[in-house]
Design an enzyme around this catalytic site. Sequence first.
Site, PDB file in Angstrom:
ATOM      1  N   GLU A 266       0.884  -1.167   0.000  1.00 27.35           N
ATOM      2  CA  GLU A 266       0.000   0.000   0.000  1.00 27.35           C
ATOM      3  C   GLU A 266       0.915   1.207   0.000  1.00 27.35           C
ATOM      4  O   GLU A 266       1.512   1.539   1.025  1.00 27.35           O
ATOM      5  CB  GLU A 266      -0.884   0.002   1.259  1.00 27.35           C
ATOM      6  CG  GLU A 266      -1.809  -1.204   1.384  1.00 27.35           C
ATOM      7  CD  GLU A 266      -2.896  -1.232   0.330  1.00 27.35           C
ATOM      8  OE1 GLU A 266      -3.146  -0.208  -0.312  1.00 27.35           O
ATOM      9  OE2 GLU A 266      -3.482  -2.314   0.130  1.00 27.35           O
ATOM     10  N   CYS A 305      -3.398   8.508   3.303  1.00 28.13           N
ATOM     11  CA  CYS A 305      -3.047   7.958   1.989  1.00 28.13           C
ATOM     12  C   CYS A 305      -4.172   8.147   0.988  1.00 28.13           C
ATOM     13  O   CYS A 305      -3.949   8.181  -0.207  1.00 28.13           O
ATOM     14  CB  CYS A 305      -2.713   6.485   2.133  1.00 28.13           C
ATOM     15  SG  CYS A 305      -3.973   5.577   3.035  1.00 28.13           S
TER      16      CYS A 305
HETATM   17  P1  NAP Z   1       8.155   4.965   4.880  1.00 32.40           P
HETATM   18  O1  NAP Z   1       9.198   5.935   5.232  1.00 32.40           O
HETATM   19  O2  NAP Z   1       8.269   4.244   3.596  1.00 32.40           O
HETATM   20  O3  NAP Z   1       8.080   3.957   6.106  1.00 32.40           O
HETATM   21  C1  NAP Z   1       7.110   2.948   6.167  1.00 32.40           C
HETATM   22  C2  NAP Z   1       7.613   1.817   7.037  1.00 32.40           C
HETATM   23  O4  NAP Z   1       8.738   1.187   6.420  1.00 32.40           O
HETATM   24  C3  NAP Z   1       8.087   2.263   8.411  1.00 32.40           C
HETATM   25  O5  NAP Z   1       7.711   1.292   9.347  1.00 32.40           O
HETATM   26  C4  NAP Z   1       9.593   2.316   8.246  1.00 32.40           C
HETATM   27  O6  NAP Z   1      10.300   2.150   9.460  1.00 32.40           O
HETATM   28  C5  NAP Z   1       9.826   1.124   7.332  1.00 32.40           C
HETATM   29  N1  NAP Z   1      11.065   1.172   6.575  1.00 32.40           N
HETATM   30  C6  NAP Z   1      11.802   2.241   6.235  1.00 32.40           C
HETATM   31  N2  NAP Z   1      12.860   1.866   5.489  1.00 32.40           N
HETATM   32  C7  NAP Z   1      12.777   0.520   5.356  1.00 32.40           C
HETATM   33  C8  NAP Z   1      13.573  -0.463   4.696  1.00 32.40           C
HETATM   34  N3  NAP Z   1      14.661  -0.141   4.007  1.00 32.40           N
HETATM   35  N4  NAP Z   1      13.194  -1.761   4.758  1.00 32.40           N
HETATM   36  C9  NAP Z   1      12.073  -2.114   5.433  1.00 32.40           C
HETATM   37  N5  NAP Z   1      11.294  -1.222   6.090  1.00 32.40           N
HETATM   38  C10 NAP Z   1      11.631   0.074   6.041  1.00 32.40           C
HETATM   39  O7  NAP Z   1       6.705   5.642   4.846  1.00 32.40           O
HETATM   40  P2  NAP Z   1       6.053   6.620   5.935  1.00 32.40           P
HETATM   41  O8  NAP Z   1       6.743   7.928   5.775  1.00 32.40           O
HETATM   42  O9  NAP Z   1       5.973   5.984   7.273  1.00 32.40           O
HETATM   43  O10 NAP Z   1       4.549   6.711   5.420  1.00 32.40           O
HETATM   44  C11 NAP Z   1       4.074   7.717   4.567  1.00 32.40           C
HETATM   45  C12 NAP Z   1       3.710   7.133   3.219  1.00 32.40           C
HETATM   46  O11 NAP Z   1       2.856   6.010   3.386  1.00 32.40           O
HETATM   47  C13 NAP Z   1       2.917   8.090   2.353  1.00 32.40           C
HETATM   48  O12 NAP Z   1       3.498   8.136   1.087  1.00 32.40           O
HETATM   49  C14 NAP Z   1       1.519   7.491   2.274  1.00 32.40           C
HETATM   50  O13 NAP Z   1       0.844   7.728   1.083  1.00 32.40           O
HETATM   51  C15 NAP Z   1       1.789   6.046   2.462  1.00 32.40           C
HETATM   52  N6  NAP Z   1       0.624   5.397   3.042  1.00 32.40           N
HETATM   53  C16 NAP Z   1      -0.118   4.558   2.263  1.00 32.40           C
HETATM   54  C17 NAP Z   1      -1.229   3.929   2.798  1.00 32.40           C
HETATM   55  C18 NAP Z   1      -2.057   3.002   1.964  1.00 32.40           C
HETATM   56  O14 NAP Z   1      -2.881   2.304   2.526  1.00 32.40           O
HETATM   57  N7  NAP Z   1      -1.876   2.949   0.663  1.00 32.40           N
HETATM   58  C19 NAP Z   1      -1.597   4.139   4.126  1.00 32.40           C
HETATM   59  C20 NAP Z   1      -0.817   4.990   4.892  1.00 32.40           C
HETATM   60  C21 NAP Z   1       0.301   5.610   4.335  1.00 32.40           C
HETATM   61  P3  NAP Z   1      10.842   3.422  10.272  1.00 32.40           P
HETATM   62  O15 NAP Z   1       9.657   4.249  10.606  1.00 32.40           O
HETATM   63  O16 NAP Z   1      11.486   2.823  11.457  1.00 32.40           O
HETATM   64  O17 NAP Z   1      11.782   4.118   9.340  1.00 32.40           O
END
Ligand code: NAP
Length: 526
Positions: A266, A305
């Site tokens: 997602e 999102c």
């Molecule tokens: P993110 O930076 O990609 O982080 C998401 C998760 O991935 C966090 O738990 C993060 O851990 C982890 N992570 C980071 N680097 C990683 C790696 N190399 N390998 C494995 N895991 C890793 O995203 P975010 O900033 O939290 O979320 C915002 C984004 O999510 C927005 O773009 C939004 O559109 C999207 N979103 C989508 C939905 C949907 O249902 N489609 C819902 C909500 C949000 P850490 O926090 O410890 O870095």
Amino acid sequence: MNLHVESKRMKELLANYVGGHWQKGAGEGVDLLNPITGEVLASVSAAGLDLAQVFAYAREVGGQNLRSLTYGQRGLLLAEVLKVLQANRDKYYEISRKNSGTVKNDTAVDVDGGLFTLGYFAKLGERLGDQSYLPDDEAVKLSKDGLFQSQHVLTPTRGLALFINAFNFPSWGLWEKAAPALLSGVPVIVKPATATAWLTHEMVKDVIEAKILPAGALSIICGSSNGLMDQLQPFDVVSFTGSADTAKVIRSHPAVVEQSVRVNIEADSVNSAMLMPDIGAEDLVFDLFVKEVVREMTVKSGQKCTAIRRIFVPEGLYKFVAQAISTRLSKVTVGNPENENARMGALVNRAQKESVISGLEYLKTQTEILHDGSKIALLDADAEISCCVGPTLLGTINAEGSDRADRIHDTEVFGPVATLVPYRDLEHALSLIARGQGSLVASLYGEEPSALAKAAIAVANLHGRVHVVTPNVATTQTGHGNVMPQSLHGGPGRAGGGEELGGLRGLNFYHRRTAIQASAGVLEKL
Ligand code: NAP
């Protein structure tokens, strides 16, 4: 007041619940902050955990325990979990306010949204009752005499479900995934996003302390995701919610590429709302549209999102819509959620604030500013310290501008920002919507049922959900951005290509589908 929510508490390193016990990670950990005051609230660390053992325990002990129950029994467990969470709801609101910087109404979207979804799957379990597998459609005849048949069945996968979650939904993001997984009989390991891990941690802690779920069913790892994917085995599944960049890392991990670990993504999405061409500024639908756009821009400070990022309107209405949205946005008060007059709280942290500001600059090169939130006076919040930003509406000026402005179609600014996009005619509008390359949701606002139905089908293959609003559902429609457990959530293309929820369909991801070919007599005994 509960020790955990006292504002001047000592910084606590949140323990991980793994292998059936609480274990603190090594070192000082990473701090979780209050995005209004900058106060350190807690810290997290997953360093030093024996991940191989943690995953084996969940997979073997948790998996066996859960699969020995029927859907009905697992549904009852979910109902018990819901009771525990309901009893602690006020505490969760306070944690959200502190750690996510959200006002009450925005917290409800996350906390109550999570509880509602959990309750929905508890009831679904009750409906499924004593079944130990799910039939998939009816048996079909394979032989001429009809005796030899094929029946598809769904049985729970033998692996575990790893959730790597985003920061914006620490409650809903947990339960919208954990409820269908646990109901399916699949143990869960959740890794919440670090910035807002406190709420997920507190909810899991309350559930574990209530001793409702069998051993190994639910584990939580707070802190870095280093090494988590390396532990996955062929029957495990991983569900990721977050940015498109991290999604690429997940998708290309050897566990996925070499061991066929099933993955659901997602990711981000440039969602849209469209006012149909035959609507005028005096119509009720016009008002409904404007209200919903403003709601979507400001709920959770636009950190949803599903939030509306592109607003498509007939060219002749551009100025009217800009005026109507701006008038409403100018009434949105922003600041500390402790101040009851604040309607919008903060972004989650400095990094997100910087990302929103730079995203805005990027979009501004191809748009005009219709409502500028950058100078807004904050309520009880310091503009230098807090992560508050005012809502900003941009616009592409005219239909030619909408064609030229490629950035608005491929950039998700994850904050209270949206762009008004005038279109020439319906065909033009549909082609502009398609430039989002696949989104979670599109809304269509109009009056004429057959035109709306046609438009809904025209954009269906670009979206996981199409939300159509007509005057007769003005007060009953569920909202553009609200994800209902009965409906599919996820979207094709840049939205990640994932599928979640959608009623019983939500269980598919946690099951394996098998065709059993046998005589009608054997199939009857399944
Ligand atoms: P993110 O930076 O990609 O982080 C998401 C998760 O991935 C966090 O738990 C993060 O851990 C982890 N992570 C980071 N680097 C990683 C790696 N190399 N390998 C494995 N895991 C890793 O995203 P975010 O900033 O939290 O979320 C915002 C984004 O999510 C927005 O773009 C939004 O559109 C999207 N979103 C989508 C939905 C949907 O249902 N489609 C819902 C909500 C949000 P850490 O926090 O410890 O870095």
